[in-house]
Design a protein around this motif. Structure first.
Motif, PDB file in Angstrom:
ATOM      1  N   ILE A 176     -36.525   7.897 -19.897  1.00 30.25           N
ATOM      2  CA  ILE A 176     -36.879   6.469 -20.343  1.00 30.25           C
ATOM      3  C   ILE A 176     -35.634   5.652 -20.109  1.00 30.25           C
ATOM      4  O   ILE A 176     -35.473   4.326 -19.471  1.00 30.25           O
ATOM      5  N   LEU A 177     -34.500   5.986 -20.499  1.00 30.01           N
ATOM      6  CA  LEU A 177     -33.075   5.259 -20.613  1.00 30.01           C
ATOM      7  C   LEU A 177     -32.619   4.791 -19.300  1.00 30.01           C
ATOM      8  O   LEU A 177     -31.669   4.243 -19.044  1.00 30.01           O
ATOM      9  N   GLY A 178     -33.109   5.847 -18.206  1.00 28.44           N
ATOM     10  CA  GLY A 178     -32.567   5.920 -16.980  1.00 28.44           C
ATOM     11  C   GLY A 178     -30.911   6.130 -16.953  1.00 28.44           C
ATOM     12  O   GLY A 178     -30.159   5.091 -16.095  1.00 28.44           O
ATOM     13  N   LEU A 179     -30.193   7.232 -17.191  1.00 32.41           N
ATOM     14  CA  LEU A 179     -28.962   7.286 -17.129  1.00 32.41           C
ATOM     15  C   LEU A 179     -28.442   7.679 -15.995  1.00 32.41           C
ATOM     16  O   LEU A 179     -28.968   8.118 -15.048  1.00 32.41           O
ATOM     17  N   SER A 180     -27.097   7.028 -15.566  1.00 35.42           N
ATOM     18  CA  SER A 180     -26.365   7.239 -14.406  1.00 35.42           C
ATOM     19  C   SER A 180     -25.153   7.080 -14.294  1.00 35.42           C
ATOM     20  O   SER A 180     -24.532   6.855 -15.270  1.00 35.42           O
ATOM     21  N   CYS A 181     -24.534   7.473 -13.238  1.00 36.84           N
ATOM     22  CA  CYS A 181     -23.036   7.598 -13.191  1.00 36.84           C
ATOM     23  C   CYS A 181     -22.498   7.587 -11.816  1.00 36.84           C
ATOM     24  O   CYS A 181     -23.331   7.625 -10.945  1.00 36.84           O
ATOM     25  N   ASP A 182     -21.214   7.378 -11.599  1.00 41.78           N
ATOM     26  CA  ASP A 182     -20.661   7.366 -10.163  1.00 41.78           C
ATOM     27  C   ASP A 182     -19.586   8.584 -10.249  1.00 41.78           C
ATOM     28  O   ASP A 182     -18.682   8.400 -10.877  1.00 41.78           O
ATOM     29  N   SER A 183     -19.973   9.634  -9.596  1.00 45.88           N
ATOM     30  CA  SER A 183     -19.203  11.035  -9.680  1.00 45.88           C
ATOM     31  C   SER A 183     -17.970  10.855  -8.777  1.00 45.88           C
ATOM     32  O   SER A 183     -16.947  11.662  -8.757  1.00 45.88           O
ATOM     33  N   GLN A 184     -18.047   9.621  -7.891  1.00 48.18           N
ATOM     34  CA  GLN A 184     -16.708   9.491  -7.025  1.00 48.18           C
ATOM     35  C   GLN A 184     -15.774   8.677  -7.849  1.00 48.18           C
ATOM     36  O   GLN A 184     -14.560   8.586  -7.386  1.00 48.18           O
ATOM     37  N   ALA A 185     -16.022   8.208  -8.916  1.00 49.94           N
ATOM     38  CA  ALA A 185     -14.879   7.364  -9.633  1.00 49.94           C
ATOM     39  C   ALA A 185     -13.902   8.323 -10.476  1.00 49.94           C
ATOM     40  O   ALA A 185     -14.202   9.592 -10.681  1.00 49.94           O
ATOM     41  N   ASP A 186     -12.742   7.446 -10.889  1.00 51.98           N
ATOM     42  CA  ASP A 186     -11.957   8.487 -11.881  1.00 51.98           C
ATOM     43  C   ASP A 186     -12.833   8.862 -13.024  1.00 51.98           C
ATOM     44  O   ASP A 186     -13.453   8.008 -13.643  1.00 51.98           O
ATOM     45  N   ALA A 187     -12.576   9.967 -13.906  1.00 52.12           N
ATOM     46  CA  ALA A 187     -13.205  10.300 -14.820  1.00 52.12           C
ATOM     47  C   ALA A 187     -12.872   9.469 -16.133  1.00 52.12           C
ATOM     48  O   ALA A 187     -11.764   9.059 -16.093  1.00 52.12           O
ATOM     49  N   GLU A 188     -14.010   9.266 -16.953  1.00 53.89           N
ATOM     50  CA  GLU A 188     -13.806   8.718 -18.095  1.00 53.89           C
ATOM     51  C   GLU A 188     -14.690   9.458 -19.245  1.00 53.89           C
ATOM     52  O   GLU A 188     -15.794   9.883 -19.055  1.00 53.89           O
ATOM     53  N   GLY A 189     -14.318   9.614 -20.286  1.00 55.32           N
ATOM     54  CA  GLY A 189     -15.088  10.275 -21.613  1.00 55.32           C
ATOM     55  C   GLY A 189     -14.658   9.997 -22.733  1.00 55.32           C
ATOM     56  O   GLY A 189     -13.663   9.263 -23.140  1.00 55.32           O
ATOM     57  N   ILE A 190     -15.049  10.941 -23.601  1.00 58.70           N
ATOM     58  CA  ILE A 190     -14.595  10.979 -25.027  1.00 58.70           C
ATOM     59  C   ILE A 190     -14.132  12.287 -25.510  1.00 58.70           C
ATOM     60  O   ILE A 190     -14.392  13.298 -25.329  1.00 58.70           O
ATOM     61  N   VAL A 191     -13.061  12.111 -26.490  1.00 57.76           N
ATOM     62  CA  VAL A 191     -12.269  13.277 -27.058  1.00 57.76           C
ATOM     63  C   VAL A 191     -13.382  13.779 -28.073  1.00 57.76           C
ATOM     64  O   VAL A 191     -13.653  13.116 -28.992  1.00 57.76           O
ATOM     65  N   LEU A 192     -13.865  15.035 -28.204  1.00 59.66           N
ATOM     66  CA  LEU A 192     -14.541  15.688 -29.168  1.00 59.66           C
ATOM     67  C   LEU A 192     -13.689  16.476 -30.415  1.00 59.66           C
ATOM     68  O   LEU A 192     -14.069  16.531 -31.354  1.00 59.66           O
ATOM     69  N   THR A 193     -12.904  17.261 -29.857  1.00 58.35           N
ATOM     70  CA  THR A 193     -11.931  17.876 -30.723  1.00 58.35           C
ATOM     71  C   THR A 193     -10.678  17.685 -30.234  1.00 58.35           C
ATOM     72  O   THR A 193     -10.289  17.609 -28.958  1.00 58.35           O
ATOM     73  N   SER A 194      -9.593  18.112 -30.956  1.00 58.70           N
ATOM     74  CA  SER A 194      -8.239  18.017 -30.786  1.00 58.70           C
ATOM     75  C   SER A 194      -7.416  19.032 -31.666  1.00 58.70           C
ATOM     76  O   SER A 194      -7.078  18.948 -32.975  1.00 58.70           O
ATOM     77  N   LYS A 195      -6.724  20.128 -31.208  1.00 59.77           N
ATOM     78  CA  LYS A 195      -6.172  21.035 -31.936  1.00 59.77           C
ATOM     79  C   LYS A 195      -4.656  21.538 -31.202  1.00 59.77           C
ATOM     80  O   LYS A 195      -4.543  21.265 -30.055  1.00 59.77           O
ATOM     81  N   VAL A 196      -3.857  21.966 -31.985  1.00 63.85           N
ATOM     82  CA  VAL A 196      -2.799  22.492 -31.393  1.00 63.85           C
ATOM     83  C   VAL A 196      -2.577  24.045 -31.565  1.00 63.85           C
ATOM     84  O   VAL A 196      -2.883  24.633 -32.657  1.00 63.85           O
ATOM     85  N   ASP A 197      -2.348  24.557 -30.443  1.00 65.49           N
ATOM     86  CA  ASP A 197      -2.113  26.051 -30.506  1.00 65.49           C
ATOM     87  C   ASP A 197      -0.877  26.577 -30.193  1.00 65.49           C
ATOM     88  O   ASP A 197      -0.010  25.969 -29.381  1.00 65.49           O
ATOM     89  N   GLY A 198       0.006  27.266 -31.007  1.00 64.66           N
ATOM     90  CA  GLY A 198       1.030  27.873 -30.908  1.00 64.66           C
ATOM     91  C   GLY A 198       1.656  28.197 -29.491  1.00 64.66           C
ATOM     92  O   GLY A 198       2.623  27.987 -29.258  1.00 64.66           O
ATOM     93  N   LYS A 199       0.795  28.825 -28.731  1.00 58.89           N
ATOM     94  CA  LYS A 199       1.014  29.430 -27.340  1.00 58.89           C
ATOM     95  C   LYS A 199       0.645  28.445 -26.220  1.00 58.89           C
ATOM     96  O   LYS A 199       1.306  28.423 -25.317  1.00 58.89           O
ATOM     97  N   GLN A 200      -0.624  27.785 -26.532  1.00 61.27           N
ATOM     98  CA  GLN A 200      -1.108  27.070 -25.458  1.00 61.27           C
ATOM     99  C   GLN A 200      -1.062  25.659 -25.427  1.00 61.27           C
ATOM    100  O   GLN A 200      -1.172  24.820 -24.522  1.00 61.27           O
ATOM    101  N   GLY A 201      -0.451  25.174 -26.675  1.00 56.95           N
ATOM    102  CA  GLY A 201      -0.099  23.716 -26.657  1.00 56.95           C
ATOM    103  C   GLY A 201      -1.267  22.832 -27.301  1.00 56.95           C
ATOM    104  O   GLY A 201      -2.158  23.530 -28.064  1.00 56.95           O
ATOM    105  N   ASN A 202      -1.480  21.678 -26.863  1.00 54.76           N
ATOM    106  CA  ASN A 202      -2.664  21.009 -27.395  1.00 54.76           C
ATOM    107  C   ASN A 202      -4.011  21.292 -26.510  1.00 54.76           C
ATOM    108  O   ASN A 202      -3.800  21.192 -25.256  1.00 54.76           O
TER     109      ASN A 202
END
Length: 480
Positions: A176-202
């Protein structure tokens, strides 16, 4: 524009079955059953679901966000409401509307996010669906068939009863909300989690809202930037790109971004790319001298926010001051900072490095850590409740002067609670914890020797102490 899959947040009061429902939904997808713990790192997962009555070839993708129910995670719940297209509000039929239920409803109302109610735990003997409906109505939520228009369904997340029907309602609401997007555009989104790993970094968990996320492109938020080195999807596989509504882990940020921040990729983010270092915030010296300095660490940004919320609440009871905060394990630098400032270390879901542990043990530094937020909150409160001696008689040091030397000191002070007697032993306290012991050698008031001094009197003292003294320290005397 193209049709976009829905992003759903499942929210509710702690122990109302939100996690059980997410686990039940996850089991409807064979791929997700094999994904293991990757979804916990991202804070979301994606399933493939075929609605009732639809052809098996018409499978639909749905992304689910996981939000902790404990009150300390209020910031994460608030951000989830902003990210989600639809929210499933879980309310236990044996418990009704509770504080975090009301908290979530406030967010939903403020952000005008569509939501569905799942009345859970109908398998329990003391379940009362009608009472739960009444509780919801009293909270301003009027369900379909009960004088309102809010969609709902009764379920048992434990047995799976009613869960497919709930998913059907969720898809119908998102259509009913009619969700849509443009898959050809540069990506935009939201950060859900963020942590620091000693070996792999952020390591950053994200969900894509528009455009296609591609490996090798520049990415930035308001506080962090970098270049995407790896993309790991919700099944744990490394991929080259990701389409809208999909959750993933990203490696490549120069610093951990904040949970809830928007990210952008491509040329629009190039100007924001810069060298980013993990920062700690230091409080002003005057404030630090008057309050207990805290060094706080957590495994990711959302957990750090939760720990800060716990401390904010405790600040209403105790004089506390955060002088340093960061993401990652507890290292030697944090232990040395605690030693220098007389502070304590608080850690949520982190490990203590061996070098840091050596410093902590050698100097008796207080470090409190736990993987469970409410247990950590309880431990912190018990520590401060046990260390703040409201009933002790005490003198607050107003000034220190040159003395005989050695372990003897001349000080001026004020009796906060008396009486205080000459020749009495005391504990020396700094930043609401004991740091040494001593004894009054001579007690004066108005330049005259006295045997005791009462409350509010200003006094001069010659004392012996095993620790150097400074202004704002306190001499604590046990009641006889």
């Amino acid at each position: 524009m193209e049709k976009r899959s829905p992003i759903i947040a499942v929210m509710g009061h702690v122990d109302h079955g939100k996690t059980t429902l997410l686990d039940c939904i996850r089991k409807t997808s064979v791929v997700m059953r094999e994904a293991g713990g990757i979804t916990q790192s991202i804070g979301a997962y994606e399933i493939v679901y075929t609605p009732a009555g639809a052809d098996k070839n018409v499978a639909r993708k749905i992304t689910f966000l996981d939000t902790p129910g404990h009150e300390a995670f209020a910031v994460m719940r608030s951000e989830s409401v902003k990210v989600a297209d639809v929210v499933i509000l879980v309310v236990a039929a044996d418990d009704g509307v509770k504080p975090q239920t009301l908290n979530t409803l406030e967010y939903l109302k403020r952000e005008k996010t569509p939501f569905i109610v799942a009345i859970n735990k109908i398998d329990k003997q003391n379940a009362n669906v009608e009472k739960t409906k009444t509780d919801l109505a009293n909270a301003g939520v009027y369900l379909e068939g009960f004088g309102g228009s809010v969609s709902w369904h009764q379920i048992s997340a434990k047995t799976g009863d009613g869960v497919p029907e709930l998913l059907d309602i969720t898809l119908l609401t998102s259509d009913i909300l009619g969700l849509s997007c443009d898959s050809q555009a540069d990506a935009e989104g939201i950060v859900l989690t963020s942590k620091v790993d000693g070996k792999q970094g952020n390591i950053v968990g994200v969900v894509v809202k528009n455009g296609t996320l591609k490996e090798g492109t520049a990415i930035s938020t308001n506080t962090a930037a970098g270049k995407i080195r790896r993309i790991i999807d919700s099944t744990g596989h490394q991929v080259k790109e990701l389409i809208p509504s999909a959750p993933a882990l990203i490696l490549g940020f120069g610093a951990p971004p904040l949970v809830g921040e928007e990210f952008k990729t491509g040329k629009s983010s190039d100007s924001a790319v810069r060298s980013c270092l993990v920062k700690t915030e230091t409080a002003a010296g005057n404030e630090r001298d008057k309050k207990m300095p805290l060094i706080i660490k957590a495994n990711e940004a959302g957990s750090l926010e939760a720990l800060k919320n716990v401390i904010t609440k405790l600040c209403e009871k105790f004089p506390l001051c955060v002088i340093s905060k960061g993401i990652g394990d507890i290292y030697e630098n944090e232990a040395k900072l605690a030693l220098q400032t007389g502070g304590i270390i608080l850690g949520f879901n982190v490990k203590i490095d061996k070098a840091a542990l050596n410093v902590i043990r050698a100097h008796g530094i207080t470090a409190i850590s736990s993987d469970i937020i409410y247990e950590l909150e309880k431990s912190i409160e018990e520590f401060f409740s046990g260390n703040i001696k409201h009933d002790f008689r005490k003198i607050k040091i107003l000034a220190t002067f040159g003395g005989p030397g050695g372990k003897e000191y001349i000080i001026g002070g004020k009796v906060i609670k008396g009486p205080v007697r000459n020749q009495e032993p005391f504990e020396l306290w700094r930043n609401i914890k004991p740091i040494g012991k001593g004894k009054i050698i001579n007690l004066q008031s108005g330049r005259k020797d006295v045997s005791e001094a009462g409350e509010s009197m200003e006094v001069g003292l010659l004392v012996s102490s095993d620790m150097p003294m400074r202004e704002d320290d306190e001499l604590m005397f046990e009641d006889k």
